[in-house]
Enzyme design. Structure first.
Site, PDB file in Angstrom:
ATOM      1  CE1 TYR A 174     -13.806 -24.489   6.090  1.00 17.04           C
ATOM      2  CE2 TYR A 174     -15.451 -25.998   5.233  1.00 17.04           C
ATOM      3  CZ  TYR A 174     -15.024 -24.716   5.474  1.00 17.04           C
ATOM      4  OH  TYR A 174     -15.819 -23.665   5.116  1.00 17.04           O
ATOM      5  CE  LYS A 175     -14.856 -22.328   9.576  1.00 15.33           C
ATOM      6  NZ  LYS A 175     -14.061 -21.401   8.755  1.00 15.33           N
ATOM      7  CG  ASP A 193     -22.527 -21.304  12.337  1.00 16.45           C
ATOM      8  OD1 ASP A 193     -21.570 -22.074  12.577  1.00 16.45           O
ATOM      9  OD2 ASP A 193     -22.562 -20.574  11.327  1.00 16.45           O
ATOM     10  NE  ARG A 241     -10.586 -15.233  10.567  1.00 15.25           N
ATOM     11  CZ  ARG A 241     -11.437 -16.127  10.051  1.00 15.25           C
ATOM     12  NH1 ARG A 241     -12.672 -16.222  10.519  1.00 15.25           N
ATOM     13  NH2 ARG A 241     -11.074 -16.908   9.062  1.00 15.25           N
ATOM     14  CG  PHE A 272     -19.284 -16.836   7.591  1.00 12.66           C
ATOM     15  CD1 PHE A 272     -17.986 -16.340   7.581  1.00 12.66           C
ATOM     16  CD2 PHE A 272     -19.755 -17.473   6.456  1.00 12.66           C
ATOM     17  CE1 PHE A 272     -17.175 -16.491   6.465  1.00 12.66           C
ATOM     18  CE2 PHE A 272     -18.946 -17.628   5.332  1.00 12.66           C
ATOM     19  CZ  PHE A 272     -17.657 -17.130   5.344  1.00 12.66           C
TER      20      PHE A 272
END
Lengths: 424, 424
Positions: free
Chosen positions: A234-235, A209, A383, A134
């Protein structure tokens, strides 16, 4: 576990609802608030809202802030919260109590952890990462390079699927390897234990990560003997928009690890207001400044759900959902050249699936208008995330059916779906 | 504006309530929720809760997160929020639109701003600050020294009331001067324009810490021609516990300013997911990672109040309150050796007053038990903040009366008030 294409051809929606009826995790769906008519396949970007979060945050605002006022830093445990909530995240990632602390954004936490790692390997002046990370991970490593440069520049080496490989770049000059466990675009999952072993064999530290892993797949940091990790809440962990990141530092490293950002909440005696910085013992030293309590309160609420969750059951359902999706895509969307980018081998897949589709941006906008929410990642990937606590087998069916309709009718060609402005 | 001690002697509570009846700012008190029986004199540490904040945050949680889900990054303006709210803070500190952005903690923002400043003065290798700064500012400058060291170490020079003075330490080797506008312990206020002029005359940049100024006193950064500033929104601005800090960079410096923490939200094209970091134009480049939206939502609510506030009226009432407090302390608490540490000259005073009291920790605990909430700052200061939007003249009277009773009865000697553990 595999659902061959031939099986997918014989599947119908009733089969999916039967799978839902037999799903041990299905009751968790009632713990979340999802708008009517929406199939939400973007929990890998922003997790859904737990039903009790609003009331919990309300209570923190009115009682702890409004009535408790400044006293709540002690009386409501505010000061201890980043480590207390870290301890509740720990079992989800194979960490021990006292090894996890909440930070600011994942970008900031990656910086904290990466600087600490580089400093723990003096003389080694290479940081290894991956070209497909990312982007913010790479941007923050640029910052690490610039700030820890000086006399002896820090070199960044990036691996790539088309080479160089990890083996190619490891050597006795590598201080730390920063890799993502589950790739944010493709959903490809690395073998955490094996990569850790390989990296440590070269004498480097392994910094993971876990943004797309925590709450999505079982993670065993201590089982793998990894060194440091950061991740996102938050995912899959449903902590709310921009909920704080976390940092994990293996207990054996904590006394040697020196954070980059030496703020007062990481001080050994913050309320003695000492003149000079002295790091706190343990993971607390990775704290920086005053934490954002209201965002943390929403995370505190969602972690209540996670305490009841069996991650092996999550993984089992996650693979069932992603395999079902892949099979249906293969069976029904081939005429439009839709390509599954995510690995088909389950051990190599996280809880998301990416499709390469021509004009994928417009197709995704049309899909969202139909109530099936995924996202688009430039340049060409659609996605879809499958959060097993609230995504059903019927959702998967409905999503593929909607995609088929959009592709076959070519509704996505309508001008209102054309790309404009920022899209997360 | 002065209330000599002789006047204070003749004051009674009825006079104070009469002052409240004539107070143009008094209606603002109804905009805040304060517990019954509490005199809240710690708004300089954590501001009181605005009455509409809970409902606003509730709406953001249920509608924007729960229903809008990932779409709210665009549809609810989440992505633009840190700059949009910065624009609403700007008029409170004499800044222009596009000059202010929200950050993580003030510690992190100070680091961002200080590194940018040092880089803007290549060749100058000294950072000046003050020994009495809030400790995290000095801790973060230690971090700046360590990270920007390298070939040519960065020197830190600290001024002190007992010397050296600012004049003593300035020179053509100073890159940046980092000073607090209003001292966190004493409430002493610096002449922002004059200090800025003096610093810039030496060729250095001026970075102001406005944590105890924003919302407490009028600040005119652009009027003073200052260079950079950071500040806090959870004190006088009532943004809630740990609400995000802000960073101000004068428009003329923005294209040259390079932030330390180069996260993706500060990228020129964050949603193109580019491989390399490229800073956004303007103040946006000082953003780091995904901001904590729910904490930001509470700040958004409180800023609605601040849009209606005349800061000159705030200053006028603030001085009336602090002068009344000082006069009453002089008149009534002298027998117990209570010393006013805060400057008596109004131009040198922010919106808080510190008292030096023997066993001040225990005295403050006894006072808090009586419902008068201030705080204690080691080693020996009792600190009282006067937030003019919700503190009344009668509150000031009641606080001093309570203090007098506690000192005269010596109730503070009871063991339950003895120091233990962390106190904010």
């Amino acid at each position: 576990m595999n659902t061959p294409t031939s099986v997918a051809h014989s599947l119908d929606r009733a089969t999916c609802t039967a799978l839902d009826a037999a799903d041990a995790l299905a009751p968790f769906r009632d713990r979340f608030v999802l708008p009517a008519g929406v199939v939400y396949l973007d929990g890998n970007s922003l997790g859904a809202l737990p039903g009790h979060t609003a009331a919990h945050v309300q209570r923190v605002i009115t009682e702890e802030w409004g009535t408790g006022l400044i006293r709540s830093w002690n009386d409501a445990g505010w000061f201890a919260k980043p480590v207390a909530l870290g301890d509740r995240i720990a079992p989800l990632i194979g960490a021990a109590p006292g090894e996890v602390v909440l930070g600011d954004s994942t970008s900031a936490s990656l910086f904290q952890a990466a600087v600490a790692a580089v400093r723990m390997r003096p003389g080694r002046r290479v940081v290894v990462s991956e070209r497909g990370s990312f982007p913010t991970d790479l941007y923050m490593l640029e910052a690490v390079q610039e700030l820890l440069g000086g006399d002896e520049p820090l070199e960044r080496r990036l691996i790539h699927d088309e080479g160089p490989s990890l083996e190619d770049v490891l050597g006795d000059d590598v201080a730390v390897v920063v890799l993502t466990h589950v790739d944010y675009r493709t959903g490809r999952m690395r073998d955490l234990a094996e990569v850790t072993r390989q990296v440590q064999a070269s004498g480097a530290l392994m910094l993971w990560d876990l943004c797309h892993s925590a709450g999505a797949v079982p993670v065993d940091l201590n089982g793998a003997g990894a060194d440091l990790a950061i991740g996102c809440t938050y995912k899959y962990l449903n902590g709310g928009p921009g909920a704080p990141s976390f940092i994990w530092v293996a207990e054996r490293h904590q006394s040697a690890a020196k954070p980059a950002l030496t703020g007062w909440h990481g001080h050994a005696r913050p309320f003695d207001f000492e003149f000079g910085y002295a790091p706190a013992d343990g993971i607390t030293r990775f704290r920086v400044g005053t934490p954002q309590l209201l965002s943390m309160a929403a995370l505190e609420a969602s972690l209540e759900i996670w305490e009841e969750v069996d991650l092996e059951a999550v993984r089992e359902k996650s693979l069932r959902l992603t395999e079902l999706f892949i099979s249906l895509v293969d069976a029904r969307l081939a005429p439009w050249g839709v390509e599954v980018v995510t690995p088909r081998q389950s051990a190599l897949r996280g809880s998301q699936v990416a499709l390469r589709v021509e004009d994928g941006f417009a197709v995704m906008q049309a899909l969202i208008e139909r109530g099936v929410i995924g996202d688009f990642r430039a340049p060409d990937l659609m996605r879809f995330g499958f959060a097993p606590l609230y995504v059903s087998h019927a959702d998967v069916w409905d999503a593929v059916a909607a995609l088929e309709e959009i592709l076959s009718t070519e509704v996505w060609r309508e001008p209102r779906f054309a790309r404009r402005g920022a899209v997360t």
